[in-house]
Design a protein around this motif. Structure first.
Motif, PDB file in Angstrom:
ATOM      1  N   GLU A  24      -2.187  21.237   2.759  1.00 37.29           N
ATOM      2  CA  GLU A  24      -2.414  19.868   2.392  1.00 37.29           C
ATOM      3  C   GLU A  24      -2.639  19.797   0.697  1.00 37.29           C
ATOM      4  N   GLU A  30       0.281  17.233  -0.462  1.00 35.75           N
ATOM      5  CA  GLU A  30       0.314  16.260   1.172  1.00 35.75           C
ATOM      6  C   GLU A  30      -0.399  14.924  -0.057  1.00 35.75           C
ATOM      7  N   ILE A  31       0.528  13.719  -0.345  1.00 35.58           N
ATOM      8  CA  ILE A  31      -0.264  13.158  -1.955  1.00 35.58           C
ATOM      9  C   ILE A  31      -0.707  12.342  -0.755  1.00 35.58           C
ATOM     10  N   CYS A  73      -1.667   7.119  -3.975  1.00 31.80           N
ATOM     11  CA  CYS A  73      -0.302   7.518  -5.449  1.00 31.80           C
ATOM     12  C   CYS A  73      -0.707   7.866  -6.340  1.00 31.80           C
ATOM     13  N   GLN A 109      -5.822   0.288  -6.932  1.00 35.50           N
ATOM     14  CA  GLN A 109      -7.118  -0.337  -6.327  1.00 35.50           C
ATOM     15  C   GLN A 109      -7.164  -0.265  -4.297  1.00 35.50           C
ATOM     16  N   GLY A 110      -6.903   1.105  -3.584  1.00 36.19           N
ATOM     17  CA  GLY A 110      -6.768   1.628  -2.753  1.00 36.19           C
ATOM     18  C   GLY A 110      -5.955   1.039  -1.408  1.00 36.19           C
ATOM     19  N   ALA A 111      -4.983  -0.012  -2.213  1.00 38.52           N
ATOM     20  CA  ALA A 111      -4.698  -1.138  -0.703  1.00 38.52           C
ATOM     21  C   ALA A 111      -3.509  -0.073   0.025  1.00 38.52           C
ATOM     22  N   ARG A 112      -3.310   0.775  -0.851  1.00 36.21           N
ATOM     23  CA  ARG A 112      -2.492   1.868  -0.573  1.00 36.21           C
ATOM     24  C   ARG A 112      -3.061   2.743   0.286  1.00 36.21           C
ATOM     25  N   GLN A 155      -6.802   3.068   1.490  1.00 34.10           N
ATOM     26  CA  GLN A 155      -7.434   3.371   2.509  1.00 34.10           C
ATOM     27  C   GLN A 155      -7.600   3.667   3.595  1.00 34.10           C
ATOM     28  N   GLN A 156      -6.920   2.775   4.365  1.00 33.55           N
ATOM     29  CA  GLN A 156      -6.965   3.345   5.989  1.00 33.55           C
ATOM     30  C   GLN A 156      -6.569   4.962   6.015  1.00 33.55           C
ATOM     31  N   LYS A 157      -5.548   5.014   5.547  1.00 37.19           N
ATOM     32  CA  LYS A 157      -5.018   6.786   5.085  1.00 37.19           C
ATOM     33  C   LYS A 157      -6.755   7.709   5.593  1.00 37.19           C
ATOM     34  N   GLU A 168     -12.960   5.166  14.487  1.00 36.48           N
ATOM     35  CA  GLU A 168     -12.551   5.022  12.969  1.00 36.48           C
ATOM     36  C   GLU A 168     -13.048   3.643  12.792  1.00 36.48           C
ATOM     37  N   LYS A 203     -17.275   1.619   3.837  1.00 33.35           N
ATOM     38  CA  LYS A 203     -17.002   1.982   2.465  1.00 33.35           C
ATOM     39  C   LYS A 203     -17.959   2.725   1.813  1.00 33.35           C
ATOM     40  N   ILE A 245     -15.254  -0.248   7.555  1.00 33.79           N
ATOM     41  CA  ILE A 245     -14.554  -1.319   7.092  1.00 33.79           C
ATOM     42  C   ILE A 245     -13.229  -2.024   8.230  1.00 33.79           C
ATOM     43  N   LEU A 246     -13.327  -1.031   8.968  1.00 33.85           N
ATOM     44  CA  LEU A 246     -12.652  -2.552  10.765  1.00 33.85           C
ATOM     45  C   LEU A 246     -13.339  -3.420  11.592  1.00 33.85           C
TER      46      LEU A 246
END
Lengths: 297, 477
Positions: free
Chosen positions: B397, B400-401, B404, B439-442, B444-446, B459, B464, B471-472
């Protein structure tokens, strides 16, 4: 150390197009690395139609466009490394790659950066107030809805009327959400006329020009924004439980910062400049790929 | 009913250190925190500076503690495995008023025993920071000043406290206090606790906690300040902490090259507010000051703004208090009230001070098993290539990035969750996810998906930053 003639960072429309062109030019040692688990970049999450008119003579969805590019790639011997992050690139023409269970170095002769864009975030704007949950970038919302099939909110306000903002306005409508409005600071919508017609007019989503968001309200989840009319300076409270920001794209070049002038580096697609349509990004990438492939013969 | 020797109220930076320092004695200790995680209040938003000690009047507790704390900061951060950057600071003067302030600070610093303090002429200062605006007259260079991430320090102290036997109880709010023959009875929203002693580190609510049992002695008047954060790749970043002493009698601004590589600018000052919302004029002020001080700084690299709240202590008659308020209103009851700058620098010293005082009162025996060492979460991006390669091979693990921008792996996120992170921001505070240019756009969902799986919760209940910040969408579909 592993060695490859041409390393391409990013397997989106630009990276795939560049790879195929480089192969067709005769280069036989090409590797594409991409952090995602599936190739195509943002295309798989762009489930709407409107791609490929100038390249394929018909309007395709994002996933179909990606399929065409992958079909072309499959007839080549280009090596595709998915789930692979390119951590860094250095002057001595090596790249550091990381994937599950393996960190490795690769030596290359040419590098094509095809890393696309990132989205501008609300943090870059002079917007003040709280920092609650319920604020998403348009691309993040698109990925969450179209690929993760998750629910983001009910009362949606969209900031920015570029193509992505308008497309997401329609997408939220199709999900049964109430899109309160799309706010745009310019006097005219930002994206293409066809998107305004198809995404806004046909769904009766109000476009409100010369407006922007000045303040965020809400403690836990966002409860509304103070919007400002840029011509009059008048302020207006707009209640919402979701704010989607479509503030524009920034070419993502962090990986090659300080290396921009290197003769072995080329930029393909949106990381070079932001193109309006994918066909233009792909055809620029084809030229870059052809040139790189030829130079390596 | 549960019984302890000591209850520490408040899991901020100070409470975590008080508990950690108290565990140097053979005592049963409980650390109570109202929120779902530690370090979520004052500790998560401040200027992040480890001061060298020239700001305070010679002979005061603040002066003495700051100089001592600064000298032991490398050791502390080594023990707790927290990054610390002793980057040095420059206090900048552009005119005669500020020149006088600098001379005064130099005198103070020399009397306080601050090592290496030097008044530089403009030429030497420009050599150190070429990006400074023209017109500089002098700079007070303090080579021992540094910066640390405040919440990482607090979380590390908490982990070390727990390692040394402290019980951490989250989601537990103290609602009432009663005096008993041999100590105190704490009523919480999750049951009552008996304890021989109390250390009150309740931050912005510390005076309220004390008033549950004792008559008011000081009050806290909160003030807020706004900050901007610039991406680590921004052009024109300085290498030192800069303290701008303006010519008009007004608040200056601090510029901090953080241990994460980003640049922190601020704070503005707004009186009498508990509001964590940023203010328009505050943020504009920070931008203006930054543009004036560092004309070449690319403010387009701004990735985030936030507001911090400071607890300013005042006498009940409204006179302000400049020293740390350490109160001892009853046998076995200690309060840290209104600890502001340099509270981060002195967090351990303050903890040690109240812990030692309390241990004497309780006639506690030294805990010879106390282990000061805490191992931090392995940060893949800080390792050499060979180390990183070995780590990923041994623990997949760590290859695994997930984030990013900041180069954070799934392995680090899983470890953060094992160590108590239960929200997206909790993961961020431990491993820095979402702090970078997107800022987490890429990611946050992961991260939401990882939290959901690891904590075995749906989920759409992942938050947050605690309840109410899902979040959802949390309602029915």
């Amino acid at each position: 150390m592993e060695h490859v003639k041409l390393l391409i960072v990013g397997a989106g429309a630009a990276g795939l197009s560049a790879a195929v062109s480089a192969w067709d030019a005769g280069c036989r040692d090409i590797r594409i690395a991409d952090r995602a688990s599936a190739p195509g970049g943002v295309l798989p999450q762009c489930i709407h139609r409107g791609f490929g008119l100038s390249t394929f003579g018909e309007e395709l969805s994002g996933p179909s466009y990606a399929e065409r590019l992958l079909a072309a790639l499959s007839s080549t011997g280009v090596h595709l490394s998915l789930d692979t992050e390119v951590l860094s690139v250095s002057h001595d023409k090596t790249a550091l790659l990381s994937r599950r269970g393996c960190v490795s170095r690769v030596r290359f002769e040419r590098l094509i950066l095809a890393s696309g864009c990132r989205e501008k975030t609300i943090g870059s704007l002079p917007v003040f107030g709280t920092r609650p949950a319920g604020i998403f970038t348009a691309g993040q919302a698109q990925e969450t809805i179209n690929l993760r099939h998750q629910d983001l909110g009910r009362e949606v306000l969209i900031l920015g009327s570029g193509d992505l903002g308008m497309i997401m306005a329609r997408r939220f409508s199709l999900e049964g959400k109430h899109v309160i409005a799309v706010l745009e600071q310019a006097a005219h919508y930002g994206g293409m006329a066809r998107n305004y017609h198809r995404c806004m007019e046909m769904y009766q989503i109000p476009l409100r020009c010369r407006m922007t968001v000045r303040k965020i309200h809400g403690q836990g989840r966002i409860s509304g924004v103070t919007a400002v009319h840029l011509d009059s300076g008048e302020q207006e409270y707009i209640a919402c439980d979701t704010l989607v920001t479509a503030l524009g794209l920034i070419p993502e070049r962090a990986l090659v910062q300080g290396l921009e002038a290197s003769p072995w580096l080329s930029l393909a697609g949106n990381c070079c400049r932001v193109y309006d349509i994918v066909d233009s990004a792909a055809s620029q990438a084809q030229r870059i790929g052809h040139e790189a492939g030829t130079s390596l013969l | 009913m549960e019984r302890f020797d000591a209850a520490v109220i408040g899991g901020g930076l100070l409470g975590c250190f008080a508990a950690r320092e108290l565990s140097r004695w053979k005592l049963d200790i409980i650390l109570l925190e109202a929120r779902e995680d530690v370090c979520t209040g004052i500790s998560r938003a401040n200027t992040a500076v480890v001061y060298s000690g020239y700001d305070h009047k010679p002979g005061t507790l603040k002066a003495e503690m700051t100089v001592r704390a600064n000298a032991s900061f490398d050791r502390l951060c080594r023990d707790l495995d927290v990054p610390f950057s002793r980057c040095g600071s420059l206090m900048l003067s552009f005119g005669p008023r500020a020149d006088a302030v600098l001379s005064k600070k130099l005198q103070n610093g020399e009397a306080n025993g601050v090592p290496g303090l030097r008044l530089l002429d403009a030429e030497s200062a420009y050599a150190m920071e070429p990006g400074l605006a023209p017109g500089l007259r002098h700079a007070l260079f303090s080579p021992t000043a540094g910066t640390v991430n405040p919440w990482q320090l607090g979380i590390a102290a908490c982990e070390n406290a727990v390692h040394n036997g402290v019980q951490l109880r989250l989601n537990t709010k103290v609602e009432a206090l009663h005096r008993e023959a041999d100590g105190y009875l704490l009523e919480t929203d999750r049951g009552a606790i008996r304890t021989r002693a109390v250390i009150n580190c309740a931050g912005l609510a510390a005076h309220r906690v004390q008033e549950l049992l004792f008559s008011p002695s000081v009050r806290i008047v909160p003030s807020a300040g706004d900050y901007l954060v610039l991406d680590k790749n921004s052009a024109g970043k300085p290498a030192h902490i800069l303290e701008y002493e303006p010519e008009e009698k007004a608040k200056g601004m601090t510029v901090v090259p953080t241990v994460e590589g980003s640049l922190l600018l601020g704070p503005s000052e707004r009186d009498n507010t508990l509001d964590y919302a940023t203010a328009e004029n505050g943020l504009l002020w920070v931008r203006e000051q930054a543009a004036r001080l560092l004309p070449g700084l690319d403010l387009d690299g701004t990735i985030r703004s936030f507001a911090a709240v400071r607890p300013n202590p005042e006498q009940m008659d409204g006179r302000s208090i400049h020293s740390f308020v350490i109160e001892h209103p009853g046998q076995g009851f200690w309060s840290l009230i209104g600890i502001k700058t340099p509270g981060l620098t002195c967090a351990r010293e303050l903890g040690q001070y109240v812990a030692a005082s309390l241990a004497r009162e309780l006639h506690a025996e030294e805990n010879t098993d106390f282990d000061p060492i805490r191992r931090g979460i392995q940060k893949a991006h800080t390792l050499s290539f060979d180390e990183r390669q070995r780590l990923a091979a041994a623990e997949p693990e760590y290859g695994e990035i997930v984030c990013c921008c900041e180069d954070v792996t799934r392995g680090e996120i899983l470890e953060a969750i094992r160590r108590g992170a239960c929200t997206v921001d909790g993961v961020k505070r431990r491993v820095g996810t979402g702090m970078g240019r997107c800022q987490g756009a890429r990611c946050q969902q992961k991260i939401t998906a990882i939290l959901s799986r690891e904590l075995a919760i749906p989920e759409n209940t992942v938050t947050k930053d605690g309840k109410g910040t899902e979040i959802l969408y949390h309602g029915a579909r």
